[in-house]
Design a protein around this motif. Structure first.
Motif, PDB file in Angstrom:
ATOM      1  N   MET A   1       0.810  -1.191   0.000  1.00 27.13           N
ATOM      2  CA  MET A   1       0.000   0.000   0.000  1.00 27.13           C
ATOM      3  C   MET A   1       0.861   1.267   0.000  1.00 27.13           C
ATOM      4  O   MET A   1       0.352   2.324  -0.318  1.00 27.13           O
ATOM      5  CB  MET A   1      -0.921   0.016   1.219  1.00 27.13           C
ATOM      6  N   GLU A   2       2.101   1.122   0.361  1.00 23.87           N
ATOM      7  CA  GLU A   2       2.983   2.282   0.423  1.00 23.87           C
ATOM      8  C   GLU A   2       3.198   2.906  -0.950  1.00 23.87           C
ATOM      9  O   GLU A   2       3.339   4.113  -1.084  1.00 23.87           O
ATOM     10  CB  GLU A   2       4.331   1.869   1.027  1.00 23.87           C
ATOM     11  N   TRP A   3       3.179   2.089  -1.988  1.00 20.49           N
ATOM     12  CA  TRP A   3       3.390   2.618  -3.337  1.00 20.49           C
ATOM     13  C   TRP A   3       2.248   3.540  -3.765  1.00 20.49           C
ATOM     14  O   TRP A   3       2.451   4.433  -4.580  1.00 20.49           O
ATOM     15  CB  TRP A   3       3.596   1.482  -4.347  1.00 20.49           C
ATOM     16  N   LEU A   4       1.037   3.333  -3.201  1.00 20.47           N
ATOM     17  CA  LEU A   4      -0.059   4.252  -3.501  1.00 20.47           C
ATOM     18  C   LEU A   4       0.265   5.655  -3.000  1.00 20.47           C
ATOM     19  O   LEU A   4      -0.008   6.650  -3.668  1.00 20.47           O
ATOM     20  CB  LEU A   4      -1.360   3.772  -2.852  1.00 20.47           C
ATOM     21  N   THR A   5       0.861   5.726  -1.823  1.00 22.96           N
ATOM     22  CA  THR A   5       1.257   7.014  -1.251  1.00 22.96           C
ATOM     23  C   THR A   5       2.432   7.599  -2.019  1.00 22.96           C
ATOM     24  O   THR A   5       2.443   8.790  -2.333  1.00 22.96           O
ATOM     25  CB  THR A   5       1.630   6.846   0.233  1.00 22.96           C
ATOM     26  N   ASP A   6       3.398   6.737  -2.347  1.00 23.78           N
ATOM     27  CA  ASP A   6       4.585   7.216  -3.061  1.00 23.78           C
ATOM     28  C   ASP A   6       4.235   7.833  -4.403  1.00 23.78           C
ATOM     29  O   ASP A   6       4.829   8.820  -4.820  1.00 23.78           O
ATOM     30  CB  ASP A   6       5.575   6.068  -3.266  1.00 23.78           C
ATOM     31  N   TYR A   7       3.286   7.254  -5.095  1.00 26.07           N
ATOM     32  CA  TYR A   7       2.910   7.746  -6.420  1.00 26.07           C
ATOM     33  C   TYR A   7       1.632   8.599  -6.407  1.00 26.07           C
ATOM     34  O   TYR A   7       1.096   8.913  -7.459  1.00 26.07           O
ATOM     35  CB  TYR A   7       2.753   6.569  -7.381  1.00 26.07           C
ATOM     36  N   HIS A   8       1.148   8.927  -5.224  1.00 29.36           N
ATOM     37  CA  HIS A   8      -0.036   9.794  -5.074  1.00 29.36           C
ATOM     38  C   HIS A   8      -1.246   9.229  -5.821  1.00 29.36           C
ATOM     39  O   HIS A   8      -1.962   9.954  -6.510  1.00 29.36           O
ATOM     40  CB  HIS A   8       0.259  11.222  -5.544  1.00 29.36           C
ATOM     41  N   LEU A   9      -1.488   7.926  -5.673  1.00 32.86           N
ATOM     42  CA  LEU A   9      -2.582   7.263  -6.387  1.00 32.86           C
ATOM     43  C   LEU A   9      -3.778   6.938  -5.498  1.00 32.86           C
ATOM     44  O   LEU A   9      -4.760   6.368  -5.977  1.00 32.86           O
ATOM     45  CB  LEU A   9      -2.068   5.969  -7.028  1.00 32.86           C
ATOM     46  N   GLY A  10      -3.709   7.290  -4.229  1.00 31.79           N
ATOM     47  CA  GLY A  10      -4.790   6.959  -3.298  1.00 31.79           C
ATOM     48  C   GLY A  10      -6.141   7.492  -3.736  1.00 31.79           C
ATOM     49  O   GLY A  10      -7.151   6.785  -3.710  1.00 31.79           O
ATOM     50  N   GLY A  11      -6.178   8.740  -4.166  1.00 31.31           N
ATOM     51  CA  GLY A  11      -7.439   9.344  -4.592  1.00 31.31           C
ATOM     52  C   GLY A  11      -8.020   8.663  -5.825  1.00 31.31           C
ATOM     53  O   GLY A  11      -9.234   8.469  -5.923  1.00 31.31           O
ATOM     54  N   ILE A  12      -7.145   8.314  -6.763  1.00 29.43           N
ATOM     55  CA  ILE A  12      -7.611   7.632  -7.977  1.00 29.43           C
ATOM     56  C   ILE A  12      -8.159   6.262  -7.636  1.00 29.43           C
ATOM     57  O   ILE A  12      -9.220   5.862  -8.142  1.00 29.43           O
ATOM     58  CB  ILE A  12      -6.470   7.539  -9.012  1.00 29.43           C
ATOM     59  N   VAL A  13      -7.484   5.536  -6.763  1.00 33.46           N
ATOM     60  CA  VAL A  13      -7.956   4.206  -6.362  1.00 33.46           C
ATOM     61  C   VAL A  13      -9.293   4.317  -5.637  1.00 33.46           C
ATOM     62  O   VAL A  13     -10.222   3.542  -5.905  1.00 33.46           O
ATOM     63  CB  VAL A  13      -6.899   3.486  -5.489  1.00 33.46           C
ATOM     64  N   ILE A  14      -9.427   5.287  -4.750  1.00 35.59           N
ATOM     65  CA  ILE A  14     -10.700   5.490  -4.047  1.00 35.59           C
ATOM     66  C   ILE A  14     -11.797   5.833  -5.054  1.00 35.59           C
ATOM     67  O   ILE A  14     -12.913   5.317  -4.972  1.00 35.59           O
ATOM     68  CB  ILE A  14     -10.574   6.580  -2.962  1.00 35.59           C
TER      69      ILE A  14
END
Length: 106
Positions: A1-14
């Motif tokens: 899950m850390e890679w979501l934060t590293d690449y700023h993808l959390g919002g897109i995944v949500i």
């Protein structure tokens, strides 16, 4: 899950998961009303309450957000179940012949 934060993808995944969760609930509404009518609304109430509790108890923001989306989609489904009954009465969706008596005017 850390890679979501590293690449700023959390919002897109949500966003994608929210779209999928809401999309999943549409056929659930249709099938639930077809087989059980409006009397199954309490199942979605319980799912919604459980989702709120789960969302509060989970620390991970991604999982907590998705459970929150699921929870409020469950609450929205309660409204949609009753509206689906009206759509069936208008002839927009098929009526379950085994429950035809429930649709008759009184």
């Amino acid at each position: 899950m850390e890679w979501l934060t590293d690449y700023h993808l959390g919002g897109i995944v949500i966003g994608i998961c929210t779209f999928l969760i809401i999309g999943l609930f549409h056929p659930i509404v249709v099938k639930a009303e077809y087989y059980w009518g409006t009397r199954c609304w309490w199942i979605f109430l319980i799912l919604g309450i459980a989702g709120i509790i789960g969302s509060i108890l989970i620390n991970d923001i991604l999982i907590s957000s998705l459970i929150g989306v699921f929870s409020f989609s469950s609450f929205w489904t309660i409204k949609e179940i009753f509206e689906q009954r009206e759509r069936v009465l208008k002839g927009w969706f098929p009526m379950n012949p085994k429950r035809k008596h429930e649709y008759e005017e009184k």
